[in-house]
Design an enzyme around this catalytic site. Structure first.
Site, PDB file in Angstrom:
ATOM      1  N   CYS A 298       0.863  -1.217  -0.119  1.00  0.00           N
ATOM      2  CA  CYS A 298       0.120  -0.030  -0.013  1.00  0.00           C
ATOM      3  C   CYS A 298       0.665   1.596  -0.050  1.00  0.00           C
ATOM      4  O   CYS A 298       0.811   2.013  -0.566  1.00  0.00           O
ATOM      5  CB  CYS A 298      -0.939   0.053   1.119  1.00  0.00           C
ATOM      6  SG  CYS A 298      -1.851   1.360   1.310  1.00  0.00           S
TER       7      CYS A 298
ATOM      8  N   CYS B 142      -1.384   1.626  -3.143  1.00  0.00           N
ATOM      9  CA  CYS B 142      -2.361   2.810  -2.790  1.00  0.00           C
ATOM     10  C   CYS B 142      -1.886   4.308  -2.885  1.00  0.00           C
ATOM     11  O   CYS B 142      -2.163   4.974  -3.488  1.00  0.00           O
ATOM     12  CB  CYS B 142      -3.348   2.769  -1.676  1.00  0.00           C
ATOM     13  SG  CYS B 142      -3.422   0.723  -0.868  1.00  0.00           S
TER      14      CYS B 142
ATOM     15  N   LYS C 170      -0.009   5.205  -6.085  1.00  0.00           N
ATOM     16  CA  LYS C 170      -0.937   5.371  -7.195  1.00  0.00           C
ATOM     17  C   LYS C 170      -1.960   6.662  -6.856  1.00  0.00           C
ATOM     18  O   LYS C 170      -1.995   7.205  -7.895  1.00  0.00           O
ATOM     19  CB  LYS C 170      -1.696   4.134  -6.869  1.00  0.00           C
ATOM     20  CG  LYS C 170      -2.902   4.010  -7.957  1.00  0.00           C
ATOM     21  CD  LYS C 170      -4.260   4.436  -7.392  1.00  0.00           C
ATOM     22  CE  LYS C 170      -4.645   4.143  -6.279  1.00  0.00           C
ATOM     23  NZ  LYS C 170      -5.258   2.689  -6.096  1.00  0.00           N
TER      24      LYS C 170
ATOM     25  N   TYR D  41      -8.920  -3.345 -11.379  1.00  0.00           N
ATOM     26  CA  TYR D  41      -8.350  -2.268 -10.632  1.00  0.00           C
ATOM     27  C   TYR D  41      -7.281  -1.734 -11.182  1.00  0.00           C
ATOM     28  O   TYR D  41      -7.079  -0.638 -11.419  1.00  0.00           O
ATOM     29  CB  TYR D  41      -8.103  -2.711  -8.915  1.00  0.00           C
ATOM     30  CG  TYR D  41      -9.307  -2.476  -7.994  1.00  0.00           C
ATOM     31  CD1 TYR D  41     -10.011  -3.880  -7.893  1.00  0.00           C
ATOM     32  CD2 TYR D  41      -9.415  -1.519  -7.111  1.00  0.00           C
ATOM     33  CE1 TYR D  41     -11.044  -4.022  -7.195  1.00  0.00           C
ATOM     34  CE2 TYR D  41     -10.602  -1.870  -6.300  1.00  0.00           C
ATOM     35  CZ  TYR D  41     -11.239  -3.098  -6.296  1.00  0.00           C
ATOM     36  OH  TYR D  41     -12.341  -3.026  -5.328  1.00  0.00           O
TER      37      TYR D  41
ATOM     38  N   GLU E  52      -6.712   1.908 -13.271  1.00  0.00           N
ATOM     39  CA  GLU E  52      -6.015   2.958 -12.578  1.00  0.00           C
ATOM     40  C   GLU E  52      -4.919   3.402 -13.189  1.00  0.00           C
ATOM     41  O   GLU E  52      -4.611   4.466 -13.544  1.00  0.00           O
ATOM     42  CB  GLU E  52      -5.825   2.487 -11.056  1.00  0.00           C
ATOM     43  CG  GLU E  52      -7.222   2.445 -10.213  1.00  0.00           C
ATOM     44  CD  GLU E  52      -6.792   1.999  -8.875  1.00  0.00           C
ATOM     45  OE1 GLU E  52      -5.519   1.522  -8.633  1.00  0.00           O
ATOM     46  OE2 GLU E  52      -7.689   2.208  -8.052  1.00  0.00           O
TER      47      GLU E  52
ATOM     48  N   HIS F  50     -27.125  20.919  -1.743  1.00  0.00           N
ATOM     49  CA  HIS F  50     -26.922  21.428  -3.195  1.00  0.00           C
ATOM     50  C   HIS F  50     -25.987  22.546  -3.170  1.00  0.00           C
ATOM     51  O   HIS F  50     -25.830  23.555  -2.429  1.00  0.00           O
ATOM     52  CB  HIS F  50     -28.496  22.031  -3.359  1.00  0.00           C
ATOM     53  CG  HIS F  50     -28.788  22.358  -4.710  1.00  0.00           C
ATOM     54  ND1 HIS F  50     -28.845  21.669  -5.793  1.00  0.00           N
ATOM     55  CD2 HIS F  50     -28.905  23.648  -5.081  1.00  0.00           C
ATOM     56  CE1 HIS F  50     -29.065  22.175  -6.975  1.00  0.00           C
ATOM     57  NE2 HIS F  50     -29.219  23.571  -6.767  1.00  0.00           N
TER      58      HIS F  50
ATOM     59  N   GLU G 272     -26.083  14.795  -4.104  1.00  0.00           N
ATOM     60  CA  GLU G 272     -27.214  14.969  -3.779  1.00  0.00           C
ATOM     61  C   GLU G 272     -28.171  14.130  -4.436  1.00  0.00           C
ATOM     62  O   GLU G 272     -29.431  13.779  -4.185  1.00  0.00           O
ATOM     63  CB  GLU G 272     -27.701  16.013  -3.871  1.00  0.00           C
ATOM     64  CG  GLU G 272     -28.032  16.966  -5.151  1.00  0.00           C
ATOM     65  CD  GLU G 272     -28.076  18.364  -5.170  1.00  0.00           C
ATOM     66  OE1 GLU G 272     -29.315  18.687  -4.372  1.00  0.00           O
ATOM     67  OE2 GLU G 272     -27.527  19.192  -5.855  1.00  0.00           O
TER      68      GLU G 272
HETATM   69  P1  NDP Z   1      -7.886  -7.921 -10.561  1.00  0.00           P
HETATM   70  O1  NDP Z   1      -8.275  -9.335 -10.074  1.00  0.00           O
HETATM   71  O2  NDP Z   1      -8.837  -6.740 -10.155  1.00  0.00           O
HETATM   72  O3  NDP Z   1      -7.924  -7.975 -12.200  1.00  0.00           O
HETATM   73  C1  NDP Z   1      -6.867  -8.661 -12.866  1.00  0.00           C
HETATM   74  C2  NDP Z   1      -7.428  -8.517 -14.445  1.00  0.00           C
HETATM   75  O4  NDP Z   1      -6.296  -9.323 -15.173  1.00  0.00           O
HETATM   76  C3  NDP Z   1      -8.651  -9.218 -14.605  1.00  0.00           C
HETATM   77  O5  NDP Z   1      -9.359  -8.373 -15.422  1.00  0.00           O
HETATM   78  C4  NDP Z   1      -8.495 -10.411 -15.129  1.00  0.00           C
HETATM   79  O6  NDP Z   1      -9.256 -10.985 -16.095  1.00  0.00           O
HETATM   80  C5  NDP Z   1      -6.920 -10.238 -15.976  1.00  0.00           C
HETATM   81  N1  NDP Z   1      -6.212 -11.447 -16.223  1.00  0.00           N
HETATM   82  C6  NDP Z   1      -5.737 -12.229 -15.128  1.00  0.00           C
HETATM   83  N2  NDP Z   1      -4.909 -13.311 -15.621  1.00  0.00           N
HETATM   84  C7  NDP Z   1      -4.907 -12.868 -17.063  1.00  0.00           C
HETATM   85  C8  NDP Z   1      -4.164 -13.500 -18.122  1.00  0.00           C
HETATM   86  N3  NDP Z   1      -3.600 -14.752 -17.830  1.00  0.00           N
HETATM   87  N4  NDP Z   1      -4.153 -12.742 -19.376  1.00  0.00           N
HETATM   88  C9  NDP Z   1      -4.812 -11.757 -19.569  1.00  0.00           C
HETATM   89  N5  NDP Z   1      -5.811 -11.133 -18.674  1.00  0.00           N
HETATM   90  C10 NDP Z   1      -5.587 -11.729 -17.187  1.00  0.00           C
HETATM   91  O7  NDP Z   1      -6.442  -7.660 -10.252  1.00  0.00           O
HETATM   92  P2  NDP Z   1      -5.320  -6.318 -10.100  1.00  0.00           P
HETATM   93  O8  NDP Z   1      -4.114  -7.025 -10.363  1.00  0.00           O
HETATM   94  O9  NDP Z   1      -6.093  -5.232 -10.741  1.00  0.00           O
HETATM   95  O10 NDP Z   1      -5.668  -5.867  -8.293  1.00  0.00           O
HETATM   96  C11 NDP Z   1      -5.382  -6.931  -7.268  1.00  0.00           C
HETATM   97  C12 NDP Z   1      -6.372  -6.510  -6.244  1.00  0.00           C
HETATM   98  O11 NDP Z   1      -5.664  -5.474  -5.610  1.00  0.00           O
HETATM   99  C13 NDP Z   1      -7.636  -6.109  -6.626  1.00  0.00           C
HETATM  100  O12 NDP Z   1      -8.547  -7.159  -6.900  1.00  0.00           O
HETATM  101  C14 NDP Z   1      -8.042  -5.211  -5.470  1.00  0.00           C
HETATM  102  O13 NDP Z   1      -8.575  -5.783  -4.447  1.00  0.00           O
HETATM  103  C15 NDP Z   1      -6.699  -4.658  -4.920  1.00  0.00           C
HETATM  104  N6  NDP Z   1      -6.536  -3.380  -5.434  1.00  0.00           N
HETATM  105  C16 NDP Z   1      -7.258  -2.216  -4.956  1.00  0.00           C
HETATM  106  C17 NDP Z   1      -7.237  -1.117  -5.425  1.00  0.00           C
HETATM  107  C18 NDP Z   1      -8.079  -0.120  -5.092  1.00  0.00           C
HETATM  108  O14 NDP Z   1      -8.787  -0.225  -3.659  1.00  0.00           O
HETATM  109  N7  NDP Z   1      -8.295   1.053  -5.535  1.00  0.00           N
HETATM  110  C19 NDP Z   1      -6.225  -0.617  -6.327  1.00  0.00           C
HETATM  111  C20 NDP Z   1      -5.497  -1.553  -6.961  1.00  0.00           C
HETATM  112  C21 NDP Z   1      -5.639  -3.119  -6.382  1.00  0.00           C
HETATM  113  P3  NDP Z   1     -10.736 -11.760 -15.813  1.00  0.00           P
HETATM  114  O15 NDP Z   1     -11.438 -10.427 -15.587  1.00  0.00           O
HETATM  115  O16 NDP Z   1     -11.013 -12.220 -17.067  1.00  0.00           O
HETATM  116  O17 NDP Z   1     -10.229 -12.581 -14.678  1.00  0.00           O
END
Ligand code: NDP
Length: 455
Positions: free
Chosen positions: A43, A48, A51, A178, A182, A440, A445
């Site tokens: 984080c 976090c 980012k 995510y 982002e 407002h 709102e």
């Molecule tokens: P996510 O699980 O959110 O997303 C991973 C993405 O990668 C999905 O779209 C997935 O596709 C795709 N993917 C996975 N494997 C492959 C592959 N082999 N080939 C192509 N595409 C693939 O993971 P992130 O890494 O974005 O984030 C991890 C976690 O960290 C989040 O789930 C969240 O909990 C946390 N996080 C929170 C944030 C916040 O609070 N603002 C910011 C960043 C991270 P598919 O959908 O098809 O599975």
């Protein structure tokens, strides 16, 4: 005298580990903590915080464009300097690392700088030094994955992104979660030419379906190219290097060119080298530590919280889990955590804020639902002629009138949703939303003025 060196030994100095160590120390426990890297974990160092700082920076692009409609003249060219942003971001993070150190010092936690392994139910080994503890807490987090495609070493992960030496001219971001949305938004705001490639057709597929669709439209309006139903087949480059142009071959037959290929394809729990299997700890298939409601593994003296248990990978959730552990082991009573109604924000541009059930989940859970939606140009975007719109949605149980989901895409969505999360925790009904006086003129709102269900 206790038979152990420590009452609690925490492996990992990230959000969950430091929280547990600190509060256990404050409660009078003798606490040790091992950390091999910088304090603060993902984080603070590569998640976090950097980012969000970079997201603030990326917003200035549109602020400058908006200014003219409000009567401001910005003389000359607005230039962005990546090196300045990274240096300032690093300085802030060093400052936070120091705060974490002081929090541990203040709670009299012994910090051991090194890599810890678990030798048995009560022993850890930090770079050759053994410590025994009544309880061992594993809070080692996770790391980003790269999919197994030819040339994957030419691509980077979010860990590398925060330390790039230059802003890439062109970037391909793989993923629809995510991190993908982002970091694609940040790169776009700072001036890179960005293509986001996702293997399905809707971003953020675990969230309410309308959010991903709306966000994709807004991202496209800002100039991000979105390629759906495709993934990276291979990356080719003459050599490694930030400035080197790579050919990115997609499964749909297209080839893109980019200096930066960013894999945002999920994260894996950090258990690989901890020796947990040797200590008899059962892991899930992806390496996550399997724990019960007290966060105990099958070896009860070894507990785990945060991303390493792979329940909900969010900092505030790790903090809450750590507090449950400390309350039971060293506090005055039991405490529990509910994984229901966890609010979350995605700091894409525009932001997403969401809490509660998606429409689909609500239909499954309660049967009949009422849906309220609105989609509007926020007041701020009138004089500026900024075309970004805001979307809001309420999911309501038709029988009980309880609001089950509150979802938003738009400016400050994360800030706005936090308050509505309290309302959902209290079981607020749509009638109570309607009774609430709006503020407002705000975007927020609209959440208390939606009168007519669309479904
Ligand atoms: P996510 O699980 O959110 O997303 C991973 C993405 O990668 C999905 O779209 C997935 O596709 C795709 N993917 C996975 N494997 C492959 C592959 N082999 N080939 C192509 N595409 C693939 O993971 P992130 O890494 O974005 O984030 C991890 C976690 O960290 C989040 O789930 C969240 O909990 C946390 N996080 C929170 C944030 C916040 O609070 N603002 C910011 C960043 C991270 P598919 O959908 O098809 O599975």
């Amino acid at each position: 005298m206790s038979q152990y060196d420590y009452d609690l030994y925490t492996i990992g100095g990230g959000s969950g580990g430091v929280r547990a160590a600190r509060f256990a120390g404050q409660a009078g426990a003798r606490v040790g903590l091992a950390e091999k890297g910088d304090l603060g974990g993902t984080c603070v160092n590569v998640g976090c915080i950097p980012k969000k700082l970079m997201s603030y920076s990326a917003h200035f692009h549109s602020y400058f464009a908006d200014a003219a409609g409000y009567g401001w003249t910005l003389d000359g060219e607005q230039r962005f300097d990546w090196a300045t942003l990274i240096a300032n971001k690093d300085r802030e993070i060093t400052h936070l690392n120091g705060i974490y150190q002081r929090l541990l010092d203040g709670a009299k936690v012994d910090l051991h700088r090194g890599f810890a392994t678990v030798e048995d139910a009560h022993t850890v080994n930090v770079d050759g030094k053994r410590f025994t503890a009544k309880h061992i807490l594993v809070a080692t987090g996770g790391h980003p994955d790269k999919p197994d495609v030819p040339g994957k070493d030419f691509g980077i992960t979010s860990d590398d992104f925060f330390h790039l030496k230059t802003l890439p001219k062109r970037a391909v971001v793989l993923g629809g979660g995510y991190i993908a949305v982002e970091l694609a938004s940040i790169l776009n705001g700072l001036g890179s030419e960005v293509t986001l490639v996702y293997r399905r057709e809707r971003l953020l597929r675990t969230m309410d379906a309308d959010l991903g669709v709306f966000l994709a439209d807004e991202m496209a309006k800002k100039g991000i190219k979105l390629v759906f139903d495709a993934t990276i087949a291979a990356i080719e480059a003459p050599q490694a290097g930030e400035q080197v142009t790579k050919n990115v071959r997609l499964t749909n037959g297209d080839t893109l060119q980019a200096e930066c290929v960013l894999f945002a394809t999920g994260r894996t729990p950090n258990t690989g080298k901890l020796g947990l299997e040797k200590a008899g700890v059962v892991l899930e298939k992806n390496g996550a530590i399997r724990v019960n409601e007290h966060f105990e593994s099958n070896v009860p003296s070894i507990l785990a919280v945060g991303d390493v248990i792979d329940r909900v990978a969010l900092t505030p959730v790790a903090l809450a889990e750590a507090m449950v552990v400390v309350a039971r082991l060293f506090g005055k009573g039991e405490r529990s955590i509910s994984y229901k109604n966890i609010p979350t924000a995605v700091f894409s541009h525009p932001n997403i804020g969401t809490v509660g059930l998606t429409e689909e989940e609500a239909c499954k859970e309660v049967g009949e639902v009422k849906i309220f939606k609105t989609d509007f140009k926020p007041l701020k975007n009138t004089l500026s002629r900024n075309t970004e719109r805001t979307f809001m949605k309420l999911v309501v149980d038709a029988k009980s009138d309880r609001v089950l989901g509150v979802h938003m895409v738009g400016g400050d969505a994360g800030e706005i949703i936090q308050g509505f999360a309290v309302a959902l925790q209290c079981g607020a009904t749509k009638a109570q939303f309607d009774m609430t006086i709006g503020i407002h003129p705000t975007s927020a709102e609209e959440f208390v003025t939606m009168r007519t269900p669309v479904a």
